[in-house]
Design a protein around this motif. Structure first.
Motif, PDB file in Angstrom:
ATOM      1  N   ASN A 174     -24.125   0.444  -6.167  1.00  0.00           N
ATOM      2  CA  ASN A 174     -25.312   1.286  -5.954  1.00  0.00           C
ATOM      3  C   ASN A 174     -25.121   2.225  -4.770  1.00  0.00           C
ATOM      4  O   ASN A 174     -25.527   3.388  -4.807  1.00  0.00           O
ATOM      5  CB  ASN A 174     -26.541   0.403  -5.718  1.00  0.00           C
ATOM      6  CG  ASN A 174     -27.246   0.072  -7.021  1.00  0.00           C
ATOM      7  OD1 ASN A 174     -26.944   0.650  -8.060  1.00  0.00           O
ATOM      8  ND2 ASN A 174     -28.173  -0.864  -6.964  1.00  0.00           N
ATOM      9  N   GLU A 175     -24.502   1.700  -3.727  1.00  0.00           N
ATOM     10  CA  GLU A 175     -24.244   2.546  -2.550  1.00  0.00           C
ATOM     11  C   GLU A 175     -23.291   3.677  -2.909  1.00  0.00           C
ATOM     12  O   GLU A 175     -23.467   4.822  -2.489  1.00  0.00           O
ATOM     13  CB  GLU A 175     -23.660   1.689  -1.425  1.00  0.00           C
ATOM     14  CG  GLU A 175     -23.429   2.466  -0.141  1.00  0.00           C
ATOM     15  CD  GLU A 175     -22.909   1.578   0.982  1.00  0.00           C
ATOM     16  OE1 GLU A 175     -22.477   2.133   2.010  1.00  0.00           O
ATOM     17  OE2 GLU A 175     -22.941   0.332   0.823  1.00  0.00           O
ATOM     18  N   ARG A 204     -25.116   6.244  -4.951  1.00  0.00           N
ATOM     19  CA  ARG A 204     -25.983   7.089  -4.101  1.00  0.00           C
ATOM     20  C   ARG A 204     -25.152   8.147  -3.405  1.00  0.00           C
ATOM     21  O   ARG A 204     -25.593   9.298  -3.232  1.00  0.00           O
ATOM     22  CB  ARG A 204     -26.715   6.223  -3.077  1.00  0.00           C
ATOM     23  CG  ARG A 204     -27.907   5.471  -3.648  1.00  0.00           C
ATOM     24  CD  ARG A 204     -28.820   4.977  -2.534  1.00  0.00           C
ATOM     25  NE  ARG A 204     -28.145   3.983  -1.692  1.00  0.00           N
ATOM     26  CZ  ARG A 204     -28.169   2.685  -1.905  1.00  0.00           C
ATOM     27  NH1 ARG A 204     -28.828   2.197  -2.938  1.00  0.00           N
ATOM     28  NH2 ARG A 204     -27.547   1.860  -1.082  1.00  0.00           N
ATOM     29  N   LYS A 260     -24.525  10.841  -5.895  1.00  0.00           N
ATOM     30  CA  LYS A 260     -25.715  11.680  -6.102  1.00  0.00           C
ATOM     31  C   LYS A 260     -25.854  12.696  -4.979  1.00  0.00           C
ATOM     32  O   LYS A 260     -26.126  13.880  -5.200  1.00  0.00           O
ATOM     33  CB  LYS A 260     -26.963  10.796  -6.157  1.00  0.00           C
ATOM     34  CG  LYS A 260     -27.081   9.958  -7.403  1.00  0.00           C
ATOM     35  CD  LYS A 260     -28.354   9.123  -7.333  1.00  0.00           C
ATOM     36  CE  LYS A 260     -28.487   8.182  -8.543  1.00  0.00           C
ATOM     37  NZ  LYS A 260     -29.698   7.324  -8.449  1.00  0.00           N
ATOM     38  N   SER A 261     -25.704  12.242  -3.723  1.00  0.00           N
ATOM     39  CA  SER A 261     -25.881  13.124  -2.583  1.00  0.00           C
ATOM     40  C   SER A 261     -24.795  14.205  -2.552  1.00  0.00           C
ATOM     41  O   SER A 261     -25.051  15.347  -2.186  1.00  0.00           O
ATOM     42  CB  SER A 261     -25.858  12.330  -1.277  1.00  0.00           C
ATOM     43  OG  SER A 261     -24.610  11.651  -1.130  1.00  0.00           O
TER      44      SER A 261
END
Length: 288
Positions: A278-279, A282, A285-286
């Motif tokens: 998940n990290e 993320r 995504k960023s």
């Protein structure tokens, strides 16, 4: 490293036990070069006869997997999930934006984030071909899934050839050991007028052939074939993970669900942790 340790254990236990029981290495050492020439040479010759040069080179290359282990590491599985996640999000946002990535992956900024995957031609082709086919056949995702499944089956069948070739060699080695032993007995019978101590050494040398054939088959070549098979199957799960994620995408599941399907289907020893993945997602995504 583990492969080298295994070979050392085999040699120490077999020959150490023989010496500890009172056996003398002299007769084995004296007969070994000639027996190895007959048995090993015949095994290599039979191997070359039964395979083309491409298969011979493939097998020689795959022998290194006994010592190197699987190609794909846990970080590679996490990188793969991140790569697929980014590509799926691009496809869901604007399918036209995906075209540049799958038509020219070497120039794609997304693929370039994951150099280990980009360097593997098979992985890149499977990803790009499947996403391209999916964009043309969303009305029938099962068709794309079937084509991908057959492609992966063919790839695994081809990759397994080296393991099968090594196993065939292992299966023939005991018989070749008997051939060498029979030749030794023929040599002994031609010297039947020699004293018993001479004949005893000659018979012992002949029996080294039987020992060597069985030892090479079950102590070295057979385990090599088994380890190559294990490594190939382990590496193949990397490609089946691509299938699992992209098939989930074809059925219009959310990108996070597609990636989670792949994560859960990954083998336990290389499966990324839920929080770690998940990290990483993320971060993807960023960066986008």
């Amino acid at each position: 490293m583990v492969g080298i340790v295994g070979i050392v254990i085999i040699l120490v236990m077999v020959f150490g036990g023989y010496v500890a029981a009172g056996g003398k290495m002299g007769i084995i050492i004296k007969a070994l070069p000639f027996e190895m020439m007959m048995i090993g040479g015949a095994a290599v010759g039979a191997f070359v006869i039964s395979n083309d040069m491409a298969a011979v080179k493939h097998t020689m290359k795959d022998v290194g997997k006994v010592f190197k282990g699987p190609k794909w590491k846990p970080q590679d599985y996490q990188d793969l999930l991140c790569l697929l996640y980014e590509l799926i999000r691009i496809a869901r946002g604007n399918p036209m934006d995906l075209e540049g990535h799958i038509e020219g992956p070497q120039e794609s900024a997304v693929f370039q984030k994951y150099p280990n995957i980009l360097a593997d031609k098979s992985a890149v082709e499977i990803i790009c071909d499947t996403m391209r086919a999916g964009s043309m056949n969303y009305d029938d995702p099962h068709q794309v899934e079937e084509v991908l499944e057959k492609r992966l089956e063919h790839k695994l069948h081809h990759a397994m050839h080296s393991s099968h070739a090594l196993q065939s060699m292992a299966d023939g080695l005991p018989a070749l050991g008997i051939v060498a032993a029979v030749l030794g007995v023929i040599k002994t019978m031609a010297s039947i007028d020699q004293p018993p101590e001479v004949l005893g050494k000659m018979i012992g040398g002949a029996l080294v052939g039987t020992f060597l054939g069985v030892f090479l088959a079950y102590g070295l070549v057979g385990p090599f074939a088994a380890k190559v098979k294990t490594v190939i199957e382990s590496d193949h799960t990397f490609y089946t993970l691509i299938r699992d994620v992209l098939v989930a995408n074809l059925h219009n599941h959310a990108p996070d669900i597609c990636v989670e399907v792949g994560r859960q289907n990954a083998p336990g020893e290389v499966r990324p942790g839920f929080a770690d993945l998940n990290e990483a997602l993320r971060g993807a995504k960023s960066a986008a």
